[in-house]
Write a protein that holds these residues in place. Structure first.
Motif, PDB file in Angstrom:
ATOM      1  N   GLN A 155       0.974  -1.501   0.229  1.00  0.00           N
ATOM      2  CA  GLN A 155      -0.153   0.353   0.356  1.00  0.00           C
ATOM      3  C   GLN A 155       0.889   1.346   0.119  1.00  0.00           C
ATOM      4  O   GLN A 155       0.136   2.074  -0.100  1.00  0.00           O
ATOM      5  CB  GLN A 155      -1.476  -0.454   1.404  1.00  0.00           C
ATOM      6  CG  GLN A 155      -2.125  -1.170   0.568  1.00  0.00           C
ATOM      7  CD  GLN A 155      -3.018  -1.257   2.163  1.00  0.00           C
ATOM      8  OE1 GLN A 155      -3.066  -0.495   2.701  1.00  0.00           O
ATOM      9  NE2 GLN A 155      -3.541  -1.657   2.581  1.00  0.00           N
ATOM     10  N   ASN A 156       1.993   1.361   0.323  1.00  0.00           N
ATOM     11  CA  ASN A 156       3.238   1.908   0.363  1.00  0.00           C
ATOM     12  C   ASN A 156       4.443   2.122  -0.499  1.00  0.00           C
ATOM     13  O   ASN A 156       5.045   1.478  -0.807  1.00  0.00           O
ATOM     14  CB  ASN A 156       3.542   2.551   2.103  1.00  0.00           C
ATOM     15  CG  ASN A 156       4.366   3.658   1.732  1.00  0.00           C
ATOM     16  OD1 ASN A 156       4.652   4.414   0.711  1.00  0.00           O
ATOM     17  ND2 ASN A 156       4.279   4.397   2.607  1.00  0.00           N
ATOM     18  N   VAL A 157       4.782   2.408  -1.956  1.00  0.00           N
ATOM     19  CA  VAL A 157       5.065   1.850  -2.556  1.00  0.00           C
ATOM     20  C   VAL A 157       6.196   3.484  -2.346  1.00  0.00           C
ATOM     21  O   VAL A 157       7.073   3.537  -3.134  1.00  0.00           O
ATOM     22  CB  VAL A 157       4.973   2.081  -3.929  1.00  0.00           C
ATOM     23  CG1 VAL A 157       4.558   1.037  -4.039  1.00  0.00           C
ATOM     24  CG2 VAL A 157       4.430   4.224  -4.520  1.00  0.00           C
ATOM     25  N   GLY A 158       6.383   4.409  -2.237  1.00  0.00           N
ATOM     26  CA  GLY A 158       7.349   5.443  -0.992  1.00  0.00           C
ATOM     27  C   GLY A 158       8.995   4.814  -0.717  1.00  0.00           C
ATOM     28  O   GLY A 158       8.997   3.318  -0.345  1.00  0.00           O
ATOM     29  N   ALA A 159      10.054   5.479  -1.154  1.00  0.00           N
ATOM     30  CA  ALA A 159      11.194   4.961  -0.189  1.00  0.00           C
ATOM     31  C   ALA A 159      11.564   4.859   1.586  1.00  0.00           C
ATOM     32  O   ALA A 159      10.095   5.767   1.780  1.00  0.00           O
ATOM     33  CB  ALA A 159      12.780   5.783  -1.202  1.00  0.00           C
ATOM     34  N   MET A 216      13.125   4.222  -6.532  1.00  0.00           N
ATOM     35  CA  MET A 216      12.062   4.884  -7.014  1.00  0.00           C
ATOM     36  C   MET A 216      11.902   4.908  -8.544  1.00  0.00           C
ATOM     37  O   MET A 216      10.753   4.618  -8.782  1.00  0.00           O
ATOM     38  CB  MET A 216      12.104   6.348  -6.208  1.00  0.00           C
ATOM     39  CG  MET A 216      11.934   6.304  -4.466  1.00  0.00           C
ATOM     40  SD  MET A 216       9.890   5.741  -4.417  1.00  0.00           S
ATOM     41  CE  MET A 216      10.440   3.085  -4.212  1.00  0.00           C
ATOM     42  N   ALA A 217      13.440   4.920  -9.183  1.00  0.00           N
ATOM     43  CA  ALA A 217      12.880   4.664 -10.190  1.00  0.00           C
ATOM     44  C   ALA A 217      13.393   2.952 -10.534  1.00  0.00           C
ATOM     45  O   ALA A 217      13.976   2.250  -9.968  1.00  0.00           O
ATOM     46  CB  ALA A 217      14.323   5.690 -11.195  1.00  0.00           C
ATOM     47  N   PRO A 218      13.005   2.532 -11.808  1.00  0.00           N
ATOM     48  CA  PRO A 218      13.489   1.285 -12.469  1.00  0.00           C
ATOM     49  C   PRO A 218      14.796   0.751 -12.225  1.00  0.00           C
ATOM     50  O   PRO A 218      14.973   1.663 -12.407  1.00  0.00           O
ATOM     51  CB  PRO A 218      13.076   1.254 -13.866  1.00  0.00           C
ATOM     52  CG  PRO A 218      11.492   2.159 -14.010  1.00  0.00           C
ATOM     53  CD  PRO A 218      11.581   3.321 -12.739  1.00  0.00           C
ATOM     54  N   GLY A 219      14.876  -0.554 -12.117  1.00  0.00           N
ATOM     55  CA  GLY A 219      17.134  -0.680 -12.194  1.00  0.00           C
ATOM     56  C   GLY A 219      17.348  -0.891 -11.134  1.00  0.00           C
ATOM     57  O   GLY A 219      18.194  -1.581 -11.456  1.00  0.00           O
ATOM     58  N   CYS A 220      16.589  -1.123  -9.612  1.00  0.00           N
ATOM     59  CA  CYS A 220      17.338  -1.657  -8.845  1.00  0.00           C
ATOM     60  C   CYS A 220      17.466  -2.985  -8.256  1.00  0.00           C
ATOM     61  O   CYS A 220      16.663  -4.093  -8.972  1.00  0.00           O
ATOM     62  CB  CYS A 220      16.406  -1.097  -7.474  1.00  0.00           C
ATOM     63  SG  CYS A 220      17.225   0.630  -6.912  1.00  0.00           S
ATOM     64  N   VAL A 243       6.463  -4.292  -8.245  1.00  0.00           N
ATOM     65  CA  VAL A 243       5.769  -3.691  -7.885  1.00  0.00           C
ATOM     66  C   VAL A 243       7.188  -2.547  -7.447  1.00  0.00           C
ATOM     67  O   VAL A 243       6.921  -0.991  -8.317  1.00  0.00           O
ATOM     68  CB  VAL A 243       5.391  -3.357  -5.807  1.00  0.00           C
ATOM     69  CG1 VAL A 243       5.745  -2.114  -5.834  1.00  0.00           C
ATOM     70  CG2 VAL A 243       4.512  -4.343  -6.276  1.00  0.00           C
ATOM     71  N   PHE A 244       7.975  -2.831  -7.335  1.00  0.00           N
ATOM     72  CA  PHE A 244       9.261  -1.476  -7.584  1.00  0.00           C
ATOM     73  C   PHE A 244       9.760  -1.081  -8.543  1.00  0.00           C
ATOM     74  O   PHE A 244      11.358  -1.540  -9.286  1.00  0.00           O
ATOM     75  CB  PHE A 244       9.715  -1.879  -6.624  1.00  0.00           C
ATOM     76  CG  PHE A 244       9.492  -1.622  -4.799  1.00  0.00           C
ATOM     77  CD1 PHE A 244       8.999   0.016  -4.852  1.00  0.00           C
ATOM     78  CD2 PHE A 244       9.058  -2.205  -4.079  1.00  0.00           C
ATOM     79  CE1 PHE A 244       8.491   0.451  -3.807  1.00  0.00           C
ATOM     80  CE2 PHE A 244       8.076  -2.082  -3.147  1.00  0.00           C
ATOM     81  CZ  PHE A 244       8.103  -1.147  -2.544  1.00  0.00           C
ATOM     82  N   ARG A 245      10.046  -3.019  -9.447  1.00  0.00           N
ATOM     83  CA  ARG A 245      10.244  -2.245 -11.038  1.00  0.00           C
ATOM     84  C   ARG A 245      11.855  -3.056 -11.160  1.00  0.00           C
ATOM     85  O   ARG A 245      12.897  -2.175 -11.111  1.00  0.00           O
ATOM     86  CB  ARG A 245      10.021  -1.213 -11.608  1.00  0.00           C
ATOM     87  CG  ARG A 245       8.472  -0.712 -11.972  1.00  0.00           C
ATOM     88  CD  ARG A 245       7.979   0.299 -12.123  1.00  0.00           C
ATOM     89  NE  ARG A 245       8.560   1.680 -10.911  1.00  0.00           N
ATOM     90  CZ  ARG A 245       8.933   2.865 -11.767  1.00  0.00           C
ATOM     91  NH1 ARG A 245       7.832   3.491 -12.673  1.00  0.00           N
ATOM     92  NH2 ARG A 245       9.094   3.144 -10.715  1.00  0.00           N
ATOM     93  N   VAL A 246      12.055  -3.799 -10.037  1.00  0.00           N
ATOM     94  CA  VAL A 246      13.808  -4.258 -10.095  1.00  0.00           C
ATOM     95  C   VAL A 246      14.267  -5.095 -12.045  1.00  0.00           C
ATOM     96  O   VAL A 246      13.411  -5.293 -12.009  1.00  0.00           O
ATOM     97  CB  VAL A 246      14.462  -4.955  -8.864  1.00  0.00           C
ATOM     98  CG1 VAL A 246      13.592  -4.409  -7.551  1.00  0.00           C
ATOM     99  CG2 VAL A 246      13.639  -6.428  -9.337  1.00  0.00           C
TER     100      VAL A 246
END
Length: 239
Positions: free
Chosen positions: A17-21, A42-46, A114-117
């Motif tokens: 429910q919370n996608v913030g850092a 917060m950006a893709p690729g981690c 969710v975090f587009r890793v």
């Protein structure tokens, strides 16, 4: 809009429910999950690391010994440390059984989406009972994880993990294995057994290991094969 853009719908709303850092605790697949989301992610690729505690442990307890959540912030990795179901018998913390394996894979996939890793930077590590889970995932989830780092776990102790009973991974991922020569709960022989099973399965038996470093307390060896996966083993006096 964020929910729609990430294609998660009700799953997203129920579990993430919370996608913030930041550092927070989520509930996913019925398990609490200690998570650290770096600002950079917060950006893709981690990358992403799944970290599993041992018997009577917790996500925070294992991280107090590995410091992976802090390292993840530095290196651009989301780090998730789920908490297993209660150990029971009046003991603190949690444990892991085969019943949680699929849940842990689902949790990892959810955080990755969710975090587009970067799907080539998803890794898994675990200690003791958590290490037994990691060995099972070496065989059962080699399509998801780029590498595995089990510690203080092997074949035996009532566990069927990997490289026994005809079990073999569909993809040979890199493995970093830590084992203690004087480990009592997990006898050294059970760990050398699974190490040797991997060496055979990966076709590394014809490739003599290289000693990376050693002293009176440990030996670090590496097995490699041209075009294949790498096995690194840290053999310690104590663990």
């Amino acid at each position: 809009d964020l929910v729609r853009s990430r294609g998660l719908g009700d799953v997203y709303k129920r579990q993430i429910q919370n996608v913030g850092a930041g550092e927070r605790v989520y509930t996913c697949e019925g398990l609490s999950v200690d998570a650290t989301i770096p600002d950079a992610c917060m950006a893709p690729g981690c990358g992403l690391v799944l970290q599993l505690h041992g018997d009577t442990g917790t996500g925070k307890l294992v991280d107090a010994n590995t410091n992976l959540h802090a390292l993840g912030k530095q290196k651009g990795y989301v780090v998730i440390s789920p908490n297993g179901p209660p150990y029971g018998g009046g003991q603190p913390g949690g444990t892991w059984t085969r019943a949680e394996d699929a849940k842990l894979v689902a949790i990892t996939r959810l955080f990755a989406q969710v975090f587009r890793v970067d799907d080539k930077r998803i890794h898994a590590t675990g200690f003791s009972r958590g290490g037994f889970v990691i060995w099972r995932l070496v065989c059962d989830a080699s399509d998801l994880f780029a590498s595995f780092a089990p510690a203080a776990a092997g074949n035996g102790n009532g566990e069927v993990t990997c490289f026994s009973g005809g079990r073999s991974p569909t993809r040979k991922a890199d493995v970093l294995f830590m084992m203690g020569r004087t480990d009592v709960p997990v006898p050294f022989a059970t760990m050398t057994s699974i190490r040797d099973g991997l060496i055979t399965d990966y076709g590394l038996a014809q490739s003599p290991p290289t000693t990376v470093s050693s002293d009176a307390n440990y030996t670090h060896r590496r097995w490699t094969k041209s075009g294949g996966a790498t096995l690194e083993v840290l053999s310690l006096i104590h663990i």
